[in-house]
Design a protein around this motif. Sequence first.
Motif, PDB file in Angstrom:
ATOM      1  N   GLY A   1      32.228  54.535  27.941  1.00 17.68           N
ATOM      2  CA  GLY A   1      31.143  53.989  26.928  1.00 17.68           C
ATOM      3  C   GLY A   1      31.412  52.681  26.144  1.00 17.68           C
ATOM      4  O   GLY A   1      30.569  51.877  25.784  1.00 17.68           O
ATOM      5  N   ILE A   2      32.678  52.191  26.172  1.00 15.62           N
ATOM      6  CA  ILE A   2      32.921  51.099  25.559  1.00 15.62           C
ATOM      7  C   ILE A   2      32.407  49.828  26.832  1.00 15.62           C
ATOM      8  O   ILE A   2      31.877  48.858  26.179  1.00 15.62           O
ATOM      9  CB  ILE A   2      34.569  50.794  25.344  1.00 15.62           C
TER      10      ILE A   2
ATOM     11  N   ARG B   1      39.933  59.830  28.676  1.00 21.74           N
ATOM     12  CA  ARG B   1      39.862  58.447  28.242  1.00 21.74           C
ATOM     13  C   ARG B   1      38.732  57.640  29.186  1.00 21.74           C
ATOM     14  O   ARG B   1      38.229  56.371  28.844  1.00 21.74           O
ATOM     15  CB  ARG B   1      41.538  57.976  28.820  1.00 21.74           C
ATOM     16  N   ALA B   2      38.546  58.187  30.408  1.00 21.18           N
ATOM     17  CA  ALA B   2      37.590  57.513  31.386  1.00 21.18           C
ATOM     18  C   ALA B   2      36.194  57.656  30.638  1.00 21.18           C
ATOM     19  O   ALA B   2      35.646  56.446  30.697  1.00 21.18           O
ATOM     20  CB  ALA B   2      37.478  58.242  32.537  1.00 21.18           C
TER      21      ALA B   2
ATOM     22  N   TYR C   1      44.755  65.877  33.546  1.00 20.15           N
ATOM     23  CA  TYR C   1      43.400  65.572  34.115  1.00 20.15           C
ATOM     24  C   TYR C   1      42.382  65.494  32.926  1.00 20.15           C
ATOM     25  O   TYR C   1      41.653  64.685  32.982  1.00 20.15           O
ATOM     26  CB  TYR C   1      42.909  66.496  35.152  1.00 20.15           C
ATOM     27  N   GLN C   2      42.289  66.386  32.160  1.00 15.91           N
ATOM     28  CA  GLN C   2      41.561  66.403  31.181  1.00 15.91           C
ATOM     29  C   GLN C   2      41.574  65.335  30.099  1.00 15.91           C
ATOM     30  O   GLN C   2      40.616  64.719  29.660  1.00 15.91           O
ATOM     31  CB  GLN C   2      41.663  67.699  30.282  1.00 15.91           C
ATOM     32  N   GLN C   3      43.063  64.891  29.927  1.00 15.14           N
ATOM     33  CA  GLN C   3      43.218  63.709  28.861  1.00 15.14           C
ATOM     34  C   GLN C   3      42.766  62.403  29.903  1.00 15.14           C
ATOM     35  O   GLN C   3      42.153  61.667  29.198  1.00 15.14           O
ATOM     36  CB  GLN C   3      44.665  63.647  28.806  1.00 15.14           C
TER      37      GLN C   3
END
Length: 74
Positions: free
Chosen positions: A46-47, A40-41, A34-36
């Motif tokens: 941000g992108i 990523r989210a 979940y942390q990974q």
Amino acid sequence: MSATDSFQYLTDAAGKPKAVVLPMADWLELKQYYQQLHGRALVLSGIGEALREVPEILAGRQPEISLDDFLASL
């Protein structure tokens, strides 16, 4: 992760599932996953925000930020 038969389901008086109990090793693995995904989210968000700003910058409605200024703001 362990086989699904290592999970326990807690039910209410009517037999409706209310919770799941799983081995600690599985919980820690799910928590790390979940942390990974969350990281990523955040990066993708941000992108996406940066890409939405490009037309505004090109149109002169939003100021440009140099890479040096961006890095200094971190």
